[in-house]
Design a protein around this motif. Sequence first.
Motif, mmCIF file in Angstrom:
data_model
loop_
_atom_site.group_PDB
_atom_site.id
_atom_site.type_symbol
_atom_site.label_atom_id
_atom_site.label_comp_id
_atom_site.label_asym_id
_atom_site.label_seq_id
_atom_site.Cartn_x
_atom_site.Cartn_y
_atom_site.Cartn_z
ATOM 1 N N LEU A 1 -3.347 7.934 -1.019
ATOM 2 C CA LEU A 1 -4.488 8.076 -1.916
ATOM 3 C C LEU A 1 -5.795 7.909 -1.140
ATOM 4 N N ARG A 2 -6.717 8.852 -1.311
ATOM 5 C CA ARG A 2 -8.028 8.766 -0.655
ATOM 6 C C ARG A 2 -8.920 7.862 -1.499
ATOM 7 N N ARG A 3 -9.393 6.774 -0.913
ATOM 8 C CA ARG A 3 -10.147 5.799 -1.678
ATOM 9 C C ARG A 3 -11.629 5.802 -1.293
ATOM 10 N N VAL A 4 -12.475 5.671 -2.335
ATOM 11 C CA VAL A 4 -13.923 5.585 -2.148
ATOM 12 C C VAL A 4 -14.381 4.285 -2.802
ATOM 13 N N PHE A 5 -14.869 3.333 -1.993
ATOM 14 C CA PHE A 5 -15.333 2.043 -2.490
ATOM 15 C C PHE A 5 -16.855 2.060 -2.609
ATOM 16 N N ASN A 6 -17.349 1.867 -3.845
ATOM 17 C CA ASN A 6 -18.793 1.828 -4.082
ATOM 18 C C ASN A 6 -19.501 3.040 -3.468
ATOM 19 N N GLY A 7 -18.854 4.199 -3.575
ATOM 20 C CA GLY A 7 -19.427 5.435 -3.066
ATOM 21 C C GLY A 7 -19.196 5.684 -1.592
ATOM 22 N N GLN A 8 -18.522 4.758 -0.885
ATOM 23 C CA GLN A 8 -18.280 4.913 0.548
ATOM 24 C C GLN A 8 -16.802 5.203 0.803
ATOM 25 N N SER A 9 -16.535 6.297 1.506
ATOM 26 C CA SER A 9 -15.160 6.704 1.790
ATOM 27 C C SER A 9 -14.526 5.753 2.794
ATOM 28 N N ARG A 10 -13.271 5.417 2.555
ATOM 29 C CA ARG A 10 -12.514 4.544 3.450
ATOM 30 C C ARG A 10 -11.182 5.205 3.798
ATOM 31 N N ASN A 11 -10.402 4.545 4.655
ATOM 32 C CA ASN A 11 -9.129 5.107 5.078
ATOM 33 C C ASN A 11 -8.207 5.334 3.882
ATOM 34 N N PRO A 12 -7.330 6.329 3.956
ATOM 35 C CA PRO A 12 -6.382 6.564 2.862
ATOM 36 C C PRO A 12 -5.492 5.339 2.632
ATOM 37 N N HIS A 13 -4.997 5.231 1.416
ATOM 38 C CA HIS A 13 -4.126 4.112 1.060
ATOM 39 C C HIS A 13 -2.860 4.156 1.903
ATOM 40 N N SER A 14 -2.551 3.040 2.553
ATOM 41 C CA SER A 14 -1.460 3.014 3.532
ATOM 42 C C SER A 14 -0.157 2.460 2.972
ATOM 43 N N GLY A 15 -0.062 2.324 1.643
ATOM 44 C CA GLY A 15 1.168 1.786 1.070
ATOM 45 C C GLY A 15 1.297 2.138 -0.394
ATOM 46 N N MET A 16 2.082 1.344 -1.095
ATOM 47 C CA MET A 16 2.313 1.511 -2.528
ATOM 48 C C MET A 16 1.841 0.253 -3.242
ATOM 49 N N ASP A 17 1.063 0.427 -4.311
ATOM 50 C CA ASP A 17 0.648 -0.707 -5.135
ATOM 51 C C ASP A 17 1.533 -0.781 -6.373
ATOM 52 N N ILE A 18 2.038 -1.979 -6.664
ATOM 53 C CA ILE A 18 2.890 -2.197 -7.821
ATOM 54 C C ILE A 18 2.223 -3.247 -8.700
ATOM 55 N N ALA A 19 1.934 -2.890 -9.949
ATOM 56 C CA ALA A 19 1.265 -3.809 -10.865
ATOM 57 C C ALA A 19 2.240 -4.890 -11.324
ATOM 58 N N ALA A 20 1.830 -6.141 -11.158
ATOM 59 C CA ALA A 20 2.641 -7.288 -11.586
ATOM 60 C C ALA A 20 1.726 -8.487 -11.730
ATOM 61 N N ALA A 21 2.160 -9.457 -12.526
ATOM 62 C CA ALA A 21 1.341 -10.637 -12.786
ATOM 63 C C ALA A 21 1.350 -11.584 -11.594
ATOM 64 N N THR A 22 0.252 -12.323 -11.443
ATOM 65 C CA THR A 22 0.188 -13.356 -10.412
ATOM 66 C C THR A 22 1.364 -14.325 -10.567
ATOM 67 N N GLY A 23 2.017 -14.616 -9.455
ATOM 68 C CA GLY A 23 3.152 -15.530 -9.459
ATOM 69 C C GLY A 23 4.500 -14.852 -9.549
ATOM 70 N N THR A 24 4.532 -13.531 -9.806
ATOM 71 C CA THR A 24 5.800 -12.807 -9.865
ATOM 72 C C THR A 24 6.491 -12.849 -8.505
ATOM 73 N N GLN A 25 7.791 -13.150 -8.494
ATOM 74 C CA GLN A 25 8.533 -13.270 -7.240
ATOM 75 C C GLN A 25 8.643 -11.912 -6.525
ATOM 76 N N VAL A 26 8.538 -11.956 -5.201
ATOM 77 C CA VAL A 26 8.674 -10.771 -4.355
ATOM 78 C C VAL A 26 9.933 -10.935 -3.516
ATOM 79 N N ARG A 27 10.759 -9.870 -3.461
ATOM 80 C CA ARG A 27 12.040 -9.925 -2.755
ATOM 81 C C ARG A 27 12.024 -9.015 -1.527
ATOM 82 N N ALA A 28 12.745 -9.429 -0.478
ATOM 83 C CA ALA A 28 12.827 -8.644 0.747
ATOM 84 C C ALA A 28 13.521 -7.312 0.472
ATOM 85 N N PRO A 29 12.916 -6.174 0.855
ATOM 86 C CA PRO A 29 13.527 -4.870 0.587
ATOM 87 C C PRO A 29 14.753 -4.583 1.447
ATOM 88 N N LEU A 30 14.817 -5.209 2.610
ATOM 89 C CA LEU A 30 15.945 -5.128 3.543
ATOM 90 C C LEU A 30 16.057 -6.475 4.251
#
Length: 215
Positions: free
Chosen positions: A105-134
Amino acid sequence: GDPIAWTALVGIPLSAEPGQARITVTQQGQTRDIAYAITPKRYAEQRLKVAPGTVDLSPEDEARYNRERAHLATVMATFSETPQASHDLAMGVPVGGPRSSSFGLRRVFNGQSRNPHSGMDIAAATGTQVRAPLAGRVIDTSDYFFNGGTVWLDHGNGLLTMVCHLSAIDVKTGDVLRAGDVYCAVGATGRVTGPHLHWSVMLNRAMVDPALFLV
């Protein structure tokens, strides 16, 4: 691979120019080049408003960022000859929830272009447990200016994963994890607009789309 044939999996950075590229394969003392094609791909664009101090950095924050960038360059160069698992590269999603932003995803912060998104964002609540993918080994944990609470895992043979914006980190460098182990928690630290997990996958020092590895 098997006695008949081998498959090479190569990470191609978003900055790569479309066209012909080559890899060099050395096997039993013999070296040969193998050509492959890089084709163009278009990604979506997203415009975000964040605190001005996280876009136009103060001299102190910029100095901190530069120190962190130098350190992370050594982390991302990690290559362990022995993989942490005899994996088929199929990963489990580290946290449940809707995907709020995709790789490239090409991101523009406050009108200024920045590097493309380098990963995946997953919406979850603060404190939700994160598990090792491998299965993997912890090679870095810290609180970074942009990424907030961050953990890097080495899965062997140049395959790394990173999660960030964490509210809690329950491991330390050198710890060895099994696939599915809980090792941190979702948060909203660093440069964010709300709680979520940012998950990156790196292959031979190139950030690649995590969705390609999901079971």
